[in-house]
Design a protein around this motif. Structure first.
Motif, PDB file in Angstrom:
ATOM      1  N   GLN A 127       0.717  -1.238  -0.294  1.00 29.68           N
ATOM      2  CA  GLN A 127       0.191  -0.189   0.017  1.00 29.68           C
ATOM      3  C   GLN A 127       0.996   1.119  -0.048  1.00 29.68           C
ATOM      4  OE1 GLN A 127      -2.678  -0.736   3.317  1.00 29.68           O
ATOM      5  NE2 GLN A 127      -3.893  -2.053   2.430  1.00 29.68           N
ATOM      6  N   ARG A 128       1.624   1.454   0.770  1.00 30.15           N
ATOM      7  CA  ARG A 128       3.100   2.706   0.866  1.00 30.15           C
ATOM      8  C   ARG A 128       3.165   2.580  -0.688  1.00 30.15           C
ATOM      9  NH1 ARG A 128       5.820   0.637   4.406  1.00 30.15           N
ATOM     10  NH2 ARG A 128       5.002   1.407   5.913  1.00 30.15           N
ATOM     11  N   ASP A 131       0.767   4.331  -2.846  1.00 28.74           N
ATOM     12  CA  ASP A 131       0.251   5.805  -2.383  1.00 28.74           C
ATOM     13  C   ASP A 131       2.271   6.821  -2.864  1.00 28.74           C
ATOM     14  OD1 ASP A 131      -1.899   5.335  -1.336  1.00 28.74           O
ATOM     15  OD2 ASP A 131      -1.361   5.386   0.643  1.00 28.74           O
ATOM     16  N   PHE A 183      -5.473   8.370  -1.646  1.00 22.05           N
ATOM     17  CA  PHE A 183      -4.254   7.736  -0.731  1.00 22.05           C
ATOM     18  C   PHE A 183      -5.412   5.974  -0.713  1.00 22.05           C
ATOM     19  CE2 PHE A 183      -3.136  11.702  -2.118  1.00 22.05           C
ATOM     20  CZ  PHE A 183      -2.153  11.088  -2.733  1.00 22.05           C
ATOM     21  N   ASN A 185      -3.543   5.153   2.159  1.00 24.19           N
ATOM     22  CA  ASN A 185      -3.268   5.596   3.743  1.00 24.19           C
ATOM     23  C   ASN A 185      -4.136   6.419   4.447  1.00 24.19           C
ATOM     24  OD1 ASN A 185      -2.379   7.535   5.815  1.00 24.19           O
ATOM     25  ND2 ASN A 185      -0.692   5.856   6.121  1.00 24.19           N
ATOM     26  N   GLU A 189      -5.708  10.624   2.749  1.00 24.88           N
ATOM     27  CA  GLU A 189      -6.708  10.321   2.100  1.00 24.88           C
ATOM     28  C   GLU A 189      -7.471  11.537   2.773  1.00 24.88           C
ATOM     29  OE1 GLU A 189      -9.512  10.801  -0.250  1.00 24.88           O
ATOM     30  OE2 GLU A 189      -7.166  10.785  -0.804  1.00 24.88           O
TER      31      GLU A 189
END
Length: 266
Positions: A127-128, A131, A183, A185, A189
């Motif tokens: 996920q990072r 993003d 995003f 996160n 977001e």
């Protein structure tokens, strides 16, 4: 494989269970009880009872019954001892097995938690990465050293401005309010939504209160009749509001970039 310390603890526990059994099941009670009964029953009592039974039968019947003389049988003592040992061994084995199964459950649970933790870290890393790529796109569309951000930081809207200074703001408002620009996160977001709302509000307010000068691209928020003169209060209030919105947009943008770098480690 169990460690030396674990083996030591298991050995101590086994000795304790042998010396001080807890008799946690009926089978242990039955076997040990039978062994103790065998050991404690005196041979004399067995002989007396058997002779009494034979005498009673001989008195009541014509035929005479006879049995070999009953003697002490050391085998009974051996069997009794074996029963007690078997019971204690069974008790030890049952408790040891229960303890091992409990330990095995803990190991499995620990391995499960470790696996879930590793998977969670992997998902977070993935996920990072997503993003990070999205942040790169945002900073391309709305760079910190671009004309729009510098405009928000430095320009006093009491003076005229070039409309192209707003191009990056307008692009951000147009392109960054869709699901592809969200995003993963949560905190990031939430801040992106606040940033978009602030830019959208400023862009809309400025569009409604700016006037082109000679057909553009230069614009001014001062009406023609007050330009070059002292402004009335309502014009002053409008300029103050626009400058405040501009400053707010720059502040939120700066906070967003700092939060993004901290969250995404870039």
């Amino acid at each position: 494989m169990p460690t030396k310390e674990e083996l030591k603890q298991l050995s101590i526990e086994a000795i304790r269970k042998w010396l001080i059994p807890d008799f946690s099941n009926k089978l242990t009670w039955l076997v040990v009880g039978a062994g103790i009964t065998t050991l404690l029953t005196p041979d004399a009592a067995v002989v007396i009872a058997s002779n009494w039974l034979i005498d009673t039968l001989n008195i009541n019947f014509v035929s005479k019954f006879s049995l070999a003389e009953l003697q002490s049988n050391d085998k009974d003592k051996i069997y009794g001892t074996l029963l007690i040992v078997a019971g204690l061994t069974h008790n030890l084995a049952v408790n040891g097995l229960a303890k091992y199964l409990a330990h095995l459950e803990k190991v499995i649970e620990s391995q499960k938690r470790a696996k879930e933790h590793d998977e969670s870290i992997k998902r977070a890393d993935e996920q990072r990465l997503v993003d990070r790529e999205l942040l790169k796109k945002l900073l391309i569309d709305l760079p910190s050293n671009g004309r729009s951000i510098v405009f928000l930081r430095d320009h006093d809207l009491g003076g005229s401005f070039n409309q192209t200074n707003l191009d990056e703001i307008e692009k951000f408002v147009l392109d960054w309010n869709c699901v592809e620009r969200k995003f993963l996160n949560g905190d990031l977001e939430e801040k992106r939504e606040i940033l978009w709302s602030a830019f959208n509000k400023f862009n809309s307010k400025l569009a409604m209160n700016a006037y082109d000068l000679h057909g553009g691209p230069m614009y001014s928020c001062i009406p023609d009749q007050f330009r070059g003169r002292e402004w009335p209060s309502h014009v002053e209030e409008k300029i103050d509001e626009l400058n405040a919105l501009s400053t707010q947009c720059f502040k939120i943008y700066t906070e967003f970039v700092i939060l993004a770098r901290r969250s995404l480690q870039v």
